[in-house]
Every structure is written in C-alpha cells, then in structure tokens.
Scaffold this active site. Structure first.
Site, PDB file in Angstrom:
ATOM      1  N   PRO A   2       0.913  -1.033   0.092  1.00 32.38           N
ATOM      2  CA  PRO A   2      -0.011  -0.066  -0.036  1.00 32.38           C
ATOM      3  C   PRO A   2       0.762   1.288   0.012  1.00 32.38           C
ATOM      4  O   PRO A   2       1.823   1.326   0.683  1.00 32.38           O
ATOM      5  CB  PRO A   2      -0.832  -0.130   1.365  1.00 32.38           C
ATOM      6  N   GLU A   3       0.255   2.177  -0.869  1.00 29.06           N
ATOM      7  CA  GLU A   3       0.946   3.448  -0.850  1.00 29.06           C
ATOM      8  C   GLU A   3       0.180   4.592  -0.362  1.00 29.06           C
ATOM      9  O   GLU A   3      -0.825   3.894   0.207  1.00 29.06           O
ATOM     10  CB  GLU A   3       1.749   3.828  -2.332  1.00 29.06           C
TER      11      GLU A   3
END
Length: 271
Positions: A2-3
């Site tokens: 996840p960014e």
DNA sequence: CCGGACGCCTGTCGGC
DNA sequence: TGCCGACAGGCGTCCG
C-alpha cells in the site's frame, strides 16, 4: 504494497466504523511483525474509545484518550471491518474488537507491517518525526520539492520514493508520476530544474488524488475495508505494463531495475 | 553526510 | 507434476 492512496482509502473506509467506538478486546494471534507488537498494547487499547483515525505518510493513527496506535501495512497488509465472530483466515494477525460487535482485522501475509503504541504525540515518534511533507497537503509544491532534491545525486525515482523528500509515493506511483511529468526515472534528482520540479510536484498530487478517488490500486492483495478492490489499476499508464504500448506514443513500455525495484517508463516520452 | 545493498517474510508464477 | 529462481504497493539498517 500500500502506498498513500491505499492507506488513505483504508483510513476513510474504517473511520465510520471505528470513530467513537470503544475497544472491547484486542486479540493478537501473531505478534511478530516488522517489530514485535508490544505486549502492553492489548491492555492499553482495551476500554478506550477511538477518537480519531489519522494518517501520516503511510502510517495510520488510531487516536484514543490514553495514547495512539501506530499502524503500518508494509507490503502486503490490509485492514478489514468484519463481524467479530467471523473465523479468522491465515495471516489475520490482529483483531481489534469494538463495542459494535465488529472488529478491525489486520491481515498481512509477509508481516512487513507494524502495530505500535505511543502515549505521546505520535508525530514525535521516531518513525514519524523525520518524515517529509504530505504530498496532498498545503505545504508541498514545486519549490519545496526542488529544495528537497537539491543536494541529491540519486535517481529521481529513488528520491521521490524517499520519505524524507515527500511521503506516500511508492513504487507504483513513482513510475506513474514520472511518466506524467515526462521525466526519465534515472535522471539525477538534484539536476532537475525548478519548472521540472513544479511539474513533478503537480503530477504527484494529481496521480495520488486520482488514485484515492478510485479507492487505490489493487494488483494482488490490496483490499478495502469491505474486502473490495480499488479500481485505479485500470488507469495505470506504465506500471506493470512492460512491452505494452505507451499510451502517449505507442512505443513499448520499458522495465528496468532501479535501486533493486522494478521501474516502468517510456524511453521515447521520458527524458 | 550520502548512496547503494541487504534483509525481513510468504505467496505466486513461469520455465525447465 | 515438481522444483527453483524471480519477483511482489516498504523501509530500517549497515557498510563504504
């Protein structure tokens, strides 16, 4: 995995389910994440109402009156809201059970994530203290980026993935932003002109906010709090598209390794 | 100070 | 079918 867009999607997704809810129990099935989950965390959280759900970079912050849980999803983490009695699946490491009969459930096969606790201001925590500007905040623009890159001799792709320069930009959105800015990922960061930095800052904001609007990017594991994927993958121009035509010029997208990570770009459009 | 390489983990996929 | 290497949304740490 996840960014920033996936973490922000998660934050927005869980917030209505946890805000004002009291933690009735914390079940830790696997404490060995990136760092061990503190043994005291379950006791610290239990009984506390969750007053706010914040985010700093890729860290999620569950604020209570007594302290703050600091949560990071690492490469493969996700958070879901489930009925508290739903049987856990493999790699469901933590349940934070709420007084609504539901639970915030942390799933993380690779265990690069983290769950920590602080009684103090979480922004002063050693993991958060040195973080750079929020790209979607007001204090991020081309001049700030230019100043952050000035002394850096590394490739621009590595520089924008460095959380001291700007937070939240990971491997996908670094490639996507550089494509939009028409900048080659190996360009020397410190050599970018001020106008180039303005353009780059602008497209970083653009791509991240568009991805947030689509619920993030799901390539493999990422799911939202309701178990559904994000839909930004269909808007990716270059990431994971080696050999496919560049959307701008039609030449095949190149994959190359920069700093031990895959990078995707168009050798014709990006200079 | 900086840049670059290395682990930490598990799962999946492609090639032989 | 099985095995093996490569690779996967991150990031702190170590070394030169």
């Amino acid at each position: 995995m996840p960014e920033l867009p996936e973490v922000e999607t998660t934050r927005r997704g869980i917030a209505p389910h946890v805000l004002g809810r009291r933690v009735v129990e914390v079940i830790v099935r696997q404490p060995r994440l990136r760092w061990p989950i503190p043994e005291s965390l379950a006791g610290d959280l239990k009984g506390q109402p969750i007053e706010d759900v914040g985010r700093r970079g890729k860290y999620l912050l569950l604020h209570t009156g007594k302290g703050t849980a600091i949560l990071h999803l690492g490469m493969s983490g996700s958070l879901r809201i489930v009925d508290a009695d739903l049987a856990p699946r493999p790699h469901d490491h933590v349940d934070i059970r709420l007084d609504s009969g539901r639970a915030l459930r942390l799933h993380d096969p690779r265990r690069f994530g983290a769950l920590l606790w602080t009684r103090d201001d979480p922004l002063a925590h050693e993991l958060l203290r040195e973080l750079g500007p929020e790209p979607l905040g007001e204090d991020f623009d081309g001049d700030v980026l230019h100043a952050g890159l000035r002394a850096r001799r590394c490739a621009i792709k590595l520089a924008i993935m460095d959380s001291h320069v700007v937070v939240g930009v990971g491997n996908i959105y670094a490639s996507e932003a550089l494509f939009r800015a028409r900048i080659h990922p190996r360009r020397c960061a410190g050599a970018l002109s001020r106008p180039a930095c303005r353009r780059l800052a602008e497209v970083i904001r653009e791509v991240l906010s568009e991805a947030v609007a689509q619920g993030g990017t799901t390539l493999r594991d990422f799911v939202k709090e309701d178990g559904e994927p994000g839909y930004f993958a269909q808007h990716l121009n270059v990431y994971d598209r080696a050999g496919l035509p560049c959307p701008a010029c039609g030449k095949p997208v190149t994959r190359a390794v920069i700093g031990q990570r895959s990078s995707f770009y168009c050798t014709h459009c990006q200079r």
